[in-house]
Write a protein that holds these residues in place. Structure first.
Motif, PDB file in Angstrom:
ATOM      1  N   GLY A 257      -2.542  91.900  40.833  1.00  0.00           N
ATOM      2  CA  GLY A 257      -1.571  91.326  41.765  1.00  0.00           C
ATOM      3  C   GLY A 257      -1.891  91.725  43.193  1.00  0.00           C
ATOM      4  O   GLY A 257      -2.492  92.772  43.444  1.00  0.00           O
ATOM      5  N   ARG A 258      -1.496  90.864  44.131  1.00  0.00           N
ATOM      6  CA  ARG A 258      -1.725  91.145  45.554  1.00  0.00           C
ATOM      7  C   ARG A 258      -0.831  90.218  46.364  1.00  0.00           C
ATOM      8  O   ARG A 258      -0.637  89.051  45.994  1.00  0.00           O
ATOM      9  CB  ARG A 258      -3.195  90.877  45.893  1.00  0.00           C
ATOM     10  CG  ARG A 258      -3.538  90.954  47.368  1.00  0.00           C
ATOM     11  CD  ARG A 258      -5.026  90.711  47.578  1.00  0.00           C
ATOM     12  NE  ARG A 258      -5.355  90.802  48.984  1.00  0.00           N
ATOM     13  CZ  ARG A 258      -5.544  89.758  49.789  1.00  0.00           C
ATOM     14  NH1 ARG A 258      -5.424  88.527  49.317  1.00  0.00           N
ATOM     15  NH2 ARG A 258      -5.841  89.931  51.059  1.00  0.00           N
ATOM     16  N   ARG A 259      -0.270  90.716  47.441  1.00  0.00           N
ATOM     17  CA  ARG A 259       0.502  89.849  48.346  1.00  0.00           C
ATOM     18  C   ARG A 259      -0.157  89.917  49.714  1.00  0.00           C
ATOM     19  O   ARG A 259      -0.222  90.997  50.321  1.00  0.00           O
ATOM     20  CB  ARG A 259       1.943  90.333  48.428  1.00  0.00           C
ATOM     21  CG  ARG A 259       2.838  89.360  49.131  1.00  0.00           C
ATOM     22  CD  ARG A 259       4.264  89.817  49.100  1.00  0.00           C
ATOM     23  NE  ARG A 259       5.140  88.791  49.603  1.00  0.00           N
ATOM     24  CZ  ARG A 259       6.419  88.963  49.845  1.00  0.00           C
ATOM     25  NH1 ARG A 259       6.983  90.132  49.584  1.00  0.00           N
ATOM     26  NH2 ARG A 259       7.146  87.996  50.309  1.00  0.00           N
ATOM     27  N   ASN A 260      -0.650  88.795  50.167  1.00  0.00           N
ATOM     28  CA  ASN A 260      -1.439  88.836  51.409  1.00  0.00           C
ATOM     29  C   ASN A 260      -0.549  88.905  52.653  1.00  0.00           C
ATOM     30  O   ASN A 260       0.689  88.939  52.547  1.00  0.00           O
ATOM     31  CB  ASN A 260      -2.421  87.654  51.465  1.00  0.00           C
ATOM     32  CG  ASN A 260      -1.719  86.306  51.574  1.00  0.00           C
ATOM     33  OD1 ASN A 260      -0.532  86.242  51.907  1.00  0.00           O
ATOM     34  ND2 ASN A 260      -2.449  85.241  51.294  1.00  0.00           N
ATOM     35  N   SER A 261      -1.177  88.887  53.822  1.00  0.00           N
ATOM     36  CA  SER A 261      -0.425  89.104  55.068  1.00  0.00           C
ATOM     37  C   SER A 261       0.541  87.963  55.371  1.00  0.00           C
ATOM     38  O   SER A 261       1.527  88.144  56.077  1.00  0.00           O
ATOM     39  CB  SER A 261      -1.403  89.293  56.230  1.00  0.00           C
ATOM     40  OG  SER A 261      -2.289  88.188  56.274  1.00  0.00           O
ATOM     41  N   SER A 262       0.276  86.775  54.810  1.00  0.00           N
ATOM     42  CA  SER A 262       1.213  85.667  55.056  1.00  0.00           C
ATOM     43  C   SER A 262       2.269  85.566  53.948  1.00  0.00           C
ATOM     44  O   SER A 262       3.000  84.579  53.852  1.00  0.00           O
ATOM     45  CB  SER A 262       0.446  84.343  55.205  1.00  0.00           C
ATOM     46  OG  SER A 262      -0.361  84.115  54.093  1.00  0.00           O
ATOM     47  N   GLY A 263       2.330  86.565  53.111  1.00  0.00           N
ATOM     48  CA  GLY A 263       3.421  86.628  52.129  1.00  0.00           C
ATOM     49  C   GLY A 263       3.138  85.930  50.816  1.00  0.00           C
ATOM     50  O   GLY A 263       4.018  85.840  49.962  1.00  0.00           O
TER      51      GLY A 263
ATOM     52  N   THR B 103      -7.036  91.179  56.709  1.00  0.00           N
ATOM     53  CA  THR B 103      -5.808  91.546  57.417  1.00  0.00           C
ATOM     54  C   THR B 103      -4.946  92.387  56.495  1.00  0.00           C
ATOM     55  O   THR B 103      -5.067  92.306  55.274  1.00  0.00           O
ATOM     56  CB  THR B 103      -5.013  90.291  57.833  1.00  0.00           C
ATOM     57  OG1 THR B 103      -4.901  89.444  56.680  1.00  0.00           O
ATOM     58  CG2 THR B 103      -5.700  89.532  58.950  1.00  0.00           C
ATOM     59  N   GLN B 104      -4.068  93.175  57.098  1.00  0.00           N
ATOM     60  CA  GLN B 104      -3.254  94.088  56.287  1.00  0.00           C
ATOM     61  C   GLN B 104      -2.345  93.299  55.350  1.00  0.00           C
ATOM     62  O   GLN B 104      -1.593  92.426  55.787  1.00  0.00           O
ATOM     63  CB  GLN B 104      -2.417  94.979  57.192  1.00  0.00           C
ATOM     64  CG  GLN B 104      -1.703  96.057  56.405  1.00  0.00           C
ATOM     65  CD  GLN B 104      -1.068  97.097  57.306  1.00  0.00           C
ATOM     66  OE1 GLN B 104      -1.086  96.978  58.528  1.00  0.00           O
ATOM     67  NE2 GLN B 104      -0.494  98.109  56.695  1.00  0.00           N
ATOM     68  N   PRO B 105      -2.398  93.562  54.057  1.00  0.00           N
ATOM     69  CA  PRO B 105      -1.580  92.789  53.122  1.00  0.00           C
ATOM     70  C   PRO B 105      -0.127  93.284  53.110  1.00  0.00           C
ATOM     71  O   PRO B 105       0.153  94.408  53.527  1.00  0.00           O
ATOM     72  CB  PRO B 105      -2.250  93.077  51.778  1.00  0.00           C
ATOM     73  CG  PRO B 105      -2.783  94.461  51.934  1.00  0.00           C
ATOM     74  CD  PRO B 105      -3.170  94.608  53.383  1.00  0.00           C
ATOM     75  N   ASN B 106       0.741  92.443  52.618  1.00  0.00           N
ATOM     76  CA  ASN B 106       2.129  92.880  52.437  1.00  0.00           C
ATOM     77  C   ASN B 106       2.255  93.827  51.252  1.00  0.00           C
ATOM     78  O   ASN B 106       3.139  94.673  51.210  1.00  0.00           O
ATOM     79  CB  ASN B 106       3.035  91.668  52.201  1.00  0.00           C
ATOM     80  CG  ASN B 106       3.341  90.950  53.507  1.00  0.00           C
ATOM     81  OD1 ASN B 106       3.047  91.462  54.579  1.00  0.00           O
ATOM     82  ND2 ASN B 106       3.914  89.757  53.406  1.00  0.00           N
TER      83      ASN B 106
ATOM     84  N   SER C  10      -7.075  98.679  48.812  1.00  0.00           N
ATOM     85  CA  SER C  10      -6.423  98.381  50.093  1.00  0.00           C
ATOM     86  C   SER C  10      -5.871  96.957  50.153  1.00  0.00           C
ATOM     87  O   SER C  10      -4.803  96.727  50.708  1.00  0.00           O
ATOM     88  CB  SER C  10      -7.400  98.613  51.237  1.00  0.00           C
ATOM     89  OG  SER C  10      -8.299  97.527  51.339  1.00  0.00           O
ATOM     90  N   GLY C  11      -6.622  95.991  49.634  1.00  0.00           N
ATOM     91  CA  GLY C  11      -6.123  94.617  49.616  1.00  0.00           C
ATOM     92  C   GLY C  11      -6.232  93.889  50.936  1.00  0.00           C
ATOM     93  O   GLY C  11      -5.732  92.775  51.077  1.00  0.00           O
ATOM     94  N   TRP C  12      -6.894  94.495  51.928  1.00  0.00           N
ATOM     95  CA  TRP C  12      -7.042  93.805  53.219  1.00  0.00           C
ATOM     96  C   TRP C  12      -7.828  92.507  53.035  1.00  0.00           C
ATOM     97  O   TRP C  12      -7.523  91.500  53.636  1.00  0.00           O
ATOM     98  CB  TRP C  12      -7.765  94.728  54.222  1.00  0.00           C
ATOM     99  CG  TRP C  12      -6.824  95.692  54.881  1.00  0.00           C
ATOM    100  CD1 TRP C  12      -6.004  96.572  54.247  1.00  0.00           C
ATOM    101  CD2 TRP C  12      -6.592  95.836  56.272  1.00  0.00           C
ATOM    102  NE1 TRP C  12      -5.274  97.292  55.156  1.00  0.00           N
ATOM    103  CE2 TRP C  12      -5.625  96.852  56.423  1.00  0.00           C
ATOM    104  CE3 TRP C  12      -7.108  95.230  57.419  1.00  0.00           C
ATOM    105  CZ2 TRP C  12      -5.158  97.259  57.667  1.00  0.00           C
ATOM    106  CZ3 TRP C  12      -6.650  95.640  58.659  1.00  0.00           C
ATOM    107  CH2 TRP C  12      -5.669  96.644  58.785  1.00  0.00           C
ATOM    108  N   ALA C  13      -8.854  92.587  52.208  1.00  0.00           N
ATOM    109  CA  ALA C  13      -9.609  91.377  51.876  1.00  0.00           C
ATOM    110  C   ALA C  13      -9.654  91.284  50.357  1.00  0.00           C
ATOM    111  O   ALA C  13      -9.372  92.260  49.655  1.00  0.00           O
ATOM    112  CB  ALA C  13     -11.005  91.458  52.455  1.00  0.00           C
TER     113      ALA C  13
END
Lengths: 358, 311
Positions: free
Chosen positions: A213-219, A182-185, A170-173
């Protein structure tokens, strides 16, 4: 996460587990219960040396596993560990898995330790040393990065061992997090290729290539690239030689511009003195290679640690471990931090005998 | 046209080859001794490979990726069972992604489930007693009579997976049974003769020889390990040495991997000579005949008996 009455919960669960432990391996459900306890004492050898200066029950973990039906297996592990003066009781892993749907394949779905790297795939009480090297702590968490998602592993039909793995979570955390995040991009996703080769008669070497790889909610994009290596040579009951190492590079990118590049590694050679005793030394290194001053000049920085470790096993279910942690953090050739402490760890396992991974 | 015909012929040969290759069973065993047994029954109808080479301790192996790769390609996996391979085989099976060989499937061949087990605990056990196996002693491969029982079970599994060659498997089973019976009688006669004038007891290091002693009617007063799998302390060595002296033990048998210093210490105090032997076949060392393994063990014991004990 449950912070209140965690000890009572853990105790109740352990007690209820033990009440039916007599039938754990012999009942008709195949249910197996395993409890791992991890006690840790630390003493600083200098003022503010970084040790906790007390004996503590660092963690207790209950693992339950069983076939669910002819196609699926289930695994649940719950752990209580101390954090900010309180015991946190939380699920570590809850997943379904199967190796029966697609030939040469293994699928798991649920909450699990991400199947990349070496340390990240093992519970801390199964490690060959007491605490995580800095690269593991900073890139994955004090124990491991876990998340909910799905992972698929495929063993290639080649004349040598090559396993490919793909995971999406999910990548939320990310890392060792207690909140939902929070929901990731873009969700956390990873790839791993594992290759194995025999080494002499009773040994082997396993190499893994990893990407996450992961892109968080702030981009902000985070990419991790890593290589891990494990070599073992076993003679009868003695793990005569173990070499374990990981090298990772992390890059953070914001709006298309790299904002931070960090590398970290550890190297742990260990020699088995006899079936009960092993001695190893871990060398850790960690540096932010992109660090710059206000004028844009590179700032040299390097953190290192040397951790000699002596392990003693009364049996394969109990380990006493003594280690000395010597580390130093430097920036522009100036030491800005140092840690010197002795660790004494005791790990024991009750219940089912989990099979050893390589 | 000829070229086209050649290509078709080549493809045809390839397909026939592939079908033939698939028709042959691919059997993986955990130990080389089971490899010998399965190979003797399956004959040319199976390729049989062992995961362990005979130099490892099957209690303490790892789930080595090479094993996973072999099991992924297997139609049948044959194991000793009785929890001997508990520390590594379940992981190998799971990670192989091969549904055919998972427990309960028709390719899962747990030979330990078919033999007359010794030392099966009759009361509650726990780990304070050492590595006690809840289903009984798993070291049965040195017993020709138990190998006959395992052979019958293996034959059934082979027939289930390849019924077309049932007659061949059953015929080979008769031959193997005859071979193992003859081996049992020969070795037993050897010991009867060697021990006729010297019936003093034996000892063993671990409980590897329980079935061996049972088959060849050798009296043993037990093991040097006080608790299975736990290396004996200095106190235990001294205590067992006194026991060996008082019982006039004539020999202690140990597998090659047993700790040499412990054995030397015991021998030094008790005066009991030690014989260390291979307890498994080692195909990579050219030791791949089960009969030869038995003759080697018996000859090593008898040769030591003939040189006489210090008493």
């Amino acid at each position: 996460m449950i912070r209140t009455n965690a000890a009572i919960l853990l105790g109740s669960l352990a007690l209820s587990g033990l009440l039916f432990a007599e039938n754990v391996n012999s009942n008709d459900t195949g249910l197996q219960l395993s409890i791992a306890a991890d006690l840790l004492g630390e003493v600083s050898t200098i003022e503010n040396g970084g040790g906790i200066n007390r004996l503590d029950a660092r963690e207790a973990e209950i693992g339950v596993m069983a076939p669910i039906d002819p196609y699926l297996d289930g695994y649940l592990s719950m752990a209580a560990h101390r954090e900010d003066d309180e015991y946190v009781f939380e699920p570590h892993e809850i997943y379904l898995s199967s190796s029966k749907f697609i030939p040469r394949s293994r699928i798991r779905a649920g909450l699990f330790f991400l199947g990349i790297g070496r340390l990240n795939q093992f519970h801390r009480h199964d490690w060959a040393f007491t605490s995580a090297p800095k690269v593991q702590r900073e890139f994955f968490g004090v124990e491991a990065a876990s998340d909910a998602g799905i992972e698929y592993s495929w063993l290639t039909p080649l004349p040598f061992y090559l396993e490919l793995r793909l995971g999406v979570t999910s990548g939320w955390a990310y890392g060792h997090a207690h909140g939902i995040g929070t929901q990731p991009n873009f969700p956390t996703h990873y790839l791993r290729a594992t290759y194995y080769n025999d080494l002499f008669s009773n040994g082997g070497i396993q190499t893994g290539l990893n990407y996450l790889g992961r892109r968080n909610s702030s981009g902000q994009w985070m990419t991790l690239l890593g290589i891990d290596l494990t070599a073992k040579w076993r003679q009868d009951r003695v793990l005569t030689f173990l070499l374990q190492s990981e090298f990772w590079r992390r890059q953070l990118i914001q709006d298309g511009t790299p904002t931070e590049t960090t590398i970290g590694y550890y190297l742990f050679p260990q020699y088995g003195i006899n079936p009960s005793m092993e001695f190893g030394i871990r060398f850790d290194g960690y540096a932010i290679t992109s660090q710059q001053d206000a004028l844009g000049n590179a700032i040299a920085n390097f953190d290192y640690a040397i951790v000699p470790t002596l392990s003693y096993h009364t049996s394969e279910f109990a380990t006493l471990r003594l280690s000395y942690h010597h580390s130093s953090d430097t920036t522009s050739s100036i030491e800005i931090g140092r840690q010197r402490f002795i660790q004494l760890q005791a790990v024991f396992i009750l219940g089912a005998h989990p099979a050893h991974d390589f | 046209m000829i070229s086209r015909f050649s290509r078709l012929a080549l493809i045809g040969f390839f397909l026939i080859g592939t079908v033939t290759a698939h028709a042959k069973l691919n059997v993986v065993t955990t130990l080389p001794d089971l490899q010998w047994l399965v190979g003797s029954i399956a004959g040319p109808h199976a390729d049989v490979e062992s995961l362990l080479s005979g130099t490892e301790n099957p209690h303490y192996a790892d789930a080595v990726p090479r094993y996973i790769q072999k099991v992924a390609n297997a139609d049948i996996v044959c194991l000793v069972g009785l929890d001997l391979e508990l520390g590594w085989l379940p992981k190998v099976l799971t990670r192989s992604g091969n549904a055919k060989v998972q427990p309960g499937s028709k390719g899962y061949c747990n030979t330990g489930s078919a033999i007359s087990v010794l030392q099966k605990p009759t009361s509650r056990i726990d780990r304070s007693m050492g590595d006690v196996h809840p289903f009984g002693n798993p070291h049965y491969t040195l017993s020709p009579t138990r190998m006959i029982e395992a052979a019958k079970f293996i034959t059934q599994i082979l027939i289930t997976n390849d019924s077309a060659h049932q007659k061949d498997f059953e015929g080979n089973l008769l031959t193997v049974t005859k071979t193992l019976r003859s081996l049992h009688e020969t070795i037993r006669s050897k010991f009867d003769l060697a021990l006729k004038n010297n019936p003093r007891p034996f000892m063993e290091y671990h409980q590897d020889f329980v079935y061996y002693f049972d088959d060849f009617k050798i009296y043993s007063i037990g093991s040097l390990e006080e608790k299975p799998g736990i290396p004996p302390s200095a106190g235990t060595i001294a205590q067992k040495s006194q026991l060996a002296k008082s019982e006039k033990v004539q020999l202690l048998l140990a597998p090659e991997g047993a700790p040499h210093r412990t054995l030397e210490k015991f021998s030094e105090i008790s005066g009991v000579p030690i014989v260390t032997v291979n307890t498994f076949l080692r195909p990579s060392w050219g030791k791949n005949d089960y009969r030869e393994l038995h003759h080697d063990i018996a000859n090593a014991i008898i040769a030591r008996l003939q040189t006489g004990t210090p008493r």
